[in-house]
Write a protein that holds these residues in place. Sequence first.
Motif, PDB file in Angstrom:
ATOM      1  N   PRO B 111       0.811  -1.219   0.000  1.00  0.00           N
ATOM      2  CA  PRO B 111       0.000   0.000   0.000  1.00  0.00           C
ATOM      3  C   PRO B 111       0.843   1.268   0.000  1.00  0.00           C
ATOM      4  O   PRO B 111       0.475   2.274  -0.613  1.00  0.00           O
ATOM      5  CB  PRO B 111      -0.819  -0.113   1.298  1.00  0.00           C
ATOM      6  CG  PRO B 111      -0.125  -1.112   2.148  1.00  0.00           C
ATOM      7  CD  PRO B 111       0.601  -2.028   1.213  1.00  0.00           C
ATOM      8  N   ARG B 112       1.973   1.209   0.681  1.00  0.00           N
ATOM      9  CA  ARG B 112       2.817   2.407   0.744  1.00  0.00           C
ATOM     10  C   ARG B 112       3.429   2.706  -0.621  1.00  0.00           C
ATOM     11  O   ARG B 112       3.481   3.855  -1.051  1.00  0.00           O
ATOM     12  CB  ARG B 112       3.925   2.173   1.783  1.00  0.00           C
ATOM     13  CG  ARG B 112       4.833   3.359   1.971  1.00  0.00           C
ATOM     14  CD  ARG B 112       4.481   4.109   3.217  1.00  0.00           C
ATOM     15  NE  ARG B 112       5.075   5.430   3.278  1.00  0.00           N
ATOM     16  CZ  ARG B 112       5.332   6.056   4.410  1.00  0.00           C
ATOM     17  NH1 ARG B 112       5.061   5.484   5.566  1.00  0.00           N
ATOM     18  NH2 ARG B 112       5.841   7.269   4.403  1.00  0.00           N
ATOM     19  N   ALA B 114       2.159   1.835  -3.451  1.00  0.00           N
ATOM     20  CA  ALA B 114       1.065   2.288  -4.317  1.00  0.00           C
ATOM     21  C   ALA B 114       0.767   3.762  -4.055  1.00  0.00           C
ATOM     22  O   ALA B 114       0.553   4.533  -4.990  1.00  0.00           O
ATOM     23  CB  ALA B 114      -0.179   1.441  -4.076  1.00  0.00           C
ATOM     24  N   ALA B 115       0.765   4.159  -2.785  1.00  0.00           N
ATOM     25  CA  ALA B 115       0.459   5.552  -2.465  1.00  0.00           C
ATOM     26  C   ALA B 115       1.546   6.468  -3.014  1.00  0.00           C
ATOM     27  O   ALA B 115       1.261   7.546  -3.525  1.00  0.00           O
ATOM     28  CB  ALA B 115       0.311   5.728  -0.957  1.00  0.00           C
ATOM     29  N   ARG B 116       2.787   6.008  -2.920  1.00  0.00           N
ATOM     30  CA  ARG B 116       3.866   6.875  -3.415  1.00  0.00           C
ATOM     31  C   ARG B 116       3.777   7.015  -4.937  1.00  0.00           C
ATOM     32  O   ARG B 116       4.034   8.077  -5.476  1.00  0.00           O
ATOM     33  CB  ARG B 116       5.226   6.305  -3.017  1.00  0.00           C
ATOM     34  CG  ARG B 116       6.344   7.297  -3.290  1.00  0.00           C
ATOM     35  CD  ARG B 116       7.566   7.039  -2.472  1.00  0.00           C
ATOM     36  NE  ARG B 116       7.322   7.145  -1.031  1.00  0.00           N
ATOM     37  CZ  ARG B 116       8.239   6.886  -0.115  1.00  0.00           C
ATOM     38  NH1 ARG B 116       9.462   6.496  -0.474  1.00  0.00           N
ATOM     39  NH2 ARG B 116       7.962   6.997   1.174  1.00  0.00           N
ATOM     40  N   ARG B 118       1.052   6.849  -6.505  1.00  0.00           N
ATOM     41  CA  ARG B 118      -0.327   7.314  -6.760  1.00  0.00           C
ATOM     42  C   ARG B 118      -1.076   6.333  -7.666  1.00  0.00           C
ATOM     43  O   ARG B 118      -1.713   6.716  -8.650  1.00  0.00           O
ATOM     44  CB  ARG B 118      -0.337   8.694  -7.421  1.00  0.00           C
ATOM     45  CG  ARG B 118       0.218   9.805  -6.568  1.00  0.00           C
ATOM     46  CD  ARG B 118      -0.770  10.164  -5.438  1.00  0.00           C
ATOM     47  NE  ARG B 118      -0.419  11.439  -4.838  1.00  0.00           N
ATOM     48  CZ  ARG B 118       0.437  11.581  -3.809  1.00  0.00           C
ATOM     49  NH1 ARG B 118       0.996  10.510  -3.252  1.00  0.00           N
ATOM     50  NH2 ARG B 118       0.705  12.765  -3.317  1.00  0.00           N
ATOM     51  N   THR B 119      -0.947   5.072  -7.304  1.00  0.00           N
ATOM     52  CA  THR B 119      -1.659   4.078  -8.088  1.00  0.00           C
ATOM     53  C   THR B 119      -2.469   3.188  -7.146  1.00  0.00           C
ATOM     54  O   THR B 119      -2.460   3.391  -5.929  1.00  0.00           O
ATOM     55  CB  THR B 119      -0.692   3.258  -8.949  1.00  0.00           C
ATOM     56  OG1 THR B 119      -1.426   2.381  -9.801  1.00  0.00           O
ATOM     57  CG2 THR B 119       0.253   2.429  -8.095  1.00  0.00           C
ATOM     58  N   GLY B 120      -3.146   2.218  -7.716  1.00  0.00           N
ATOM     59  CA  GLY B 120      -4.044   1.409  -6.910  1.00  0.00           C
ATOM     60  C   GLY B 120      -3.403   0.117  -6.430  1.00  0.00           C
ATOM     61  O   GLY B 120      -2.515  -0.432  -7.071  1.00  0.00           O
TER      62      GLY B 120
END
Lengths: 264, 338, 428
Positions: B111-112, B114-116, B118-120
């Motif tokens: 998740p981290r 993905a957040a960096r 900016r994706t899912g």
Amino acid sequence: MNMKIMVCVKQVPDTEMIKVDPVTGSLIREGVPSIINPFDLNALEAALQLRGEYGGNVAAVCMGPPQAEEALRDCLAMGADSAVLISDRVFKDSDTLATSYVLSLAARQFGPFDLILCGKHSLDGETGQVGPQIAEFLGWNQVTYVSKMTRTEEGFVIDREMEGGIEKVMTRTPIVCTVTKTHYEPRKATMKGKLMAKKAHVETVDSKTLNGLDTGRIGLVGSPTSVAKSFVPPDGEPGTVIEEPTAVESAAKLIKLLTKAEAI
Amino acid sequence: MVKTDYKNIWVYVEQKGGEIESVSLELCSEGRKLADSCGERLVAVVIGAQTDTACSSVEETGVDEIIYVKGDEYANYTTDPYVIAMTKLCEKYKPSAVLIGATSNGRDLAPRLAARLRTGSTADATEIIFNPETEDIDWTKPSFGGNLMATIVCNKTRPQIGTVRPATFKRAFPGKKSDLILTREDISVPSEEIRTRVLEFIKDEGDDGSKIEEADVVICVGAGLKSMDQISPFQELADLLGGMIGVTRPLVDKGFYTVKRQVGQSGKIIGPKLYIGFGISGAIQHTAGITSSEVIVAVNNNPNAKIFGCAHYAVVGDMFEVASALVEELKARRNGKS
Amino acid sequence: MSDDKFDVIVVGGGIAGTVASYLLAKEGLSVVLVERGNFCGSKNMTGGRLYAYSLEEVMPGFANEAPVERKVFKERISLLTMDQSVTLDVRSPKFAESGNDSYVVLRSSFDRWLGEKAESEGAMIVAGYRVDDLIVRDDKVCGIISNGEEMDADVVVLADGVNSLLAEKLGMKKPLRPEHVAVGVKEVIQLTRGEIDERFGLSGDEGCAWSFFGANTDGIQGGGFLYTNKDSISIGLTCNLQKLSEGSKPLMQLMNDFQSHPVVAPLVKGGNLIEYSAHLEPEAGAKMIPQLYGNGVLVIGDAAGLTLNLGHKVRGMDLAVISAQCAAQAILEAKSREDFTASSLRKYKDLLDVSSAIQNIEARDKYLEFMENPLLYNAYPLMIVDMLARLFVVKGGRAQTIFDDILKNIEALGKNQIENDFKAVKKL
């Protein structure tokens, strides 16, 4: 030193009571009570214990429909000092990334916080992604699957509950932690706590009053993932029934069949 | 973002000191199918202080390429250096998907990352299928305690990131590709950017290291077991078959076994060669954790027990009687042979 | 009000507790209602019939707003033998007239609604807490203790049901004796609305209340009942606990037999059992009524033994409302004097004594002795059903007159016995 702690809570349908419409594959929500995600209560308990030991205050923050106010009152009854409800129709269909973005804005608006605690995952989506993603948006460190937190002079020594054992790590605040159940069985609210919570103020923000919100990053539009479909897990094909007159005969037959199938 | 700029299926290989997490190898074999069905290459990414042993094991899974990052900052998994390294690699190579094992650390990383980017990110998938119509991956995952399956798509951004539940797919070692490309990337992370320090790892008490998720045979016992005095036929059966005892949640709640032996959605997800469940009714919470087993045997005195719906062999009978009879029968056969 | 002490703490969120809280809060008193379940009514899983008159007085027009299931338009009484039956079916517009009306309710939703009404008047409900004990100082009840936590009040109202351990602890109430209580089993069986309308001859919100006597209790003092909800029926049996334990069949067996009786089986056919509960109800009339008041404490509702099971009329909810009204009035007067001693709270008993509740219960005592007659539950139903059945049978041979038949039956039972029983009926 006093610590300011934010606890993220989510209201979820009680999965023990849930039923799924076998035809449409959608959840039958009617008559299913909403509860606070149980792991979030572990997070709240951890926060209350830390406050008890080191002083400070605890804010419970929830993104959800207006009814989620009830969940926040339960947090207040357990001992949270304040509560914030982030509620707006435009947040609907937000995935974990969009949700984390909103919660990170709330953390800035109602902070500054030293610690943000989340449950290890929610009972409905079971992703466990929101904690790490809040940390990313705030630029904070994260520690997941936390079973115990102990404060030291330099920061925190934290136990992570891993496959096969406990990993002990050290880090400094600010941190986002996702908390497991092991050492943080939630306390029961006192009657006086409940009575106090009924009258307490729950701060409510919407898309207009949440500072710095970019509406392009929320809801279905702002979410990189979406649910394409949902369905009830299919039943398997019926297997071979073994029902001999005695257990000994059934056992012999099973072993014959398993041997033939090369399973033993 | 142009989706078509992103190519290739990546598997993040979780390893420590050369020992690869089983799920990473499972993902290499499932990733192979995924890459073949979308006509892309399968790339394994190995990060660690030592990577040589891991790389040579991964070669055998038939990946097209291995990218490895070596450095002391990667000796233990911690969030910062691993996210930094994976981000740099993703930005440079633009993979279309990154598959990560849903271990504690995998679910910390995905998740981290993905957040960096900016994706899912999809968590804990049990099915990953390339959808030729949308050209996206359909990630299917259990939700609501296994009551509902949800298919998640990441259709606007790339890479598509997801963690996949261990023991869902089988490992396969078709052998090293002759044209395998091995690429080393040097990414160093300054120590001040690493905010977590691992102090020690304390193995669970009484844990001999054997994991029920990795056992070939699991003998699972349900709430019909009223006290530990009654365990002997089941333990004996497990010993005879070279397996381990697993239990349902009530037995953990009673303190008979630790949660490490709990099989089900909220415990361990298993996929042994042979599963035999004794006196287990078949609540979805439990069955969601056993469906990947190759052969499922259920023993229950209720002919309508729900577990029979997912059993290959449904034995109607008393759990204690059948267990004892199985032990006797197996012993007799072995003595006969020897 | 200080944060530490309330005017009144009510223990138990059934009908008596919620109505008392409603009335007291409405008059501006600070009221806390402590309920053991997660909400008022949550521990009260089944349903029954509420005679409206008393609640109507407290909340005029309540039936338009409250979650009632159906309004009773049809009353039925059946006498059963193992394979025969006689059923009386009474349908009357009188049942619907204001003051006579009665409603079938499911308590989990009805009590919850009453709780919400109390809350809307300012009562505070704390749900999910069991009151373990009472704070008693200088022989006065001063509050409650739950899970170690104390909460103070001028008056504690015990509305904690038939088995009120708190009243027992105070010595206000004797422990229940098996011969003084009935044990009831109730099931809620789900059917469609259409099935219910068709099976009971109902339409719209019309409901049916049905009582059963005879073979369904295997000759044990007691009876069966059936109420139609919107889309389910509540069906059950009550039996005297003492007699039941002397009998040969366990209650579950009786319940199964009852539901397989040719009269009952088609009513429940194909239905889905959605709830089951067993509970106790006081059955010994005025003998069961405990000491109703003490220093700082009142006992109301079932806890006060205020139920009345006449077989064809099962009352408790309406009496609970009356006791709540009397208690509320007594507490308000006590509050105006700031005197919460027993002599001040005695007003509750005085009010109750002149109310219809107590009068009905006292009248019932005579009735009770009569009801203990075992012939009522086996021989008489058998005789009546038999006679009526023969009335419709035509076969060869000399026809018997009804009179012959009656005489024969009387002889069989013993003339003296019947004479005595007849006298007993006249005394009522």
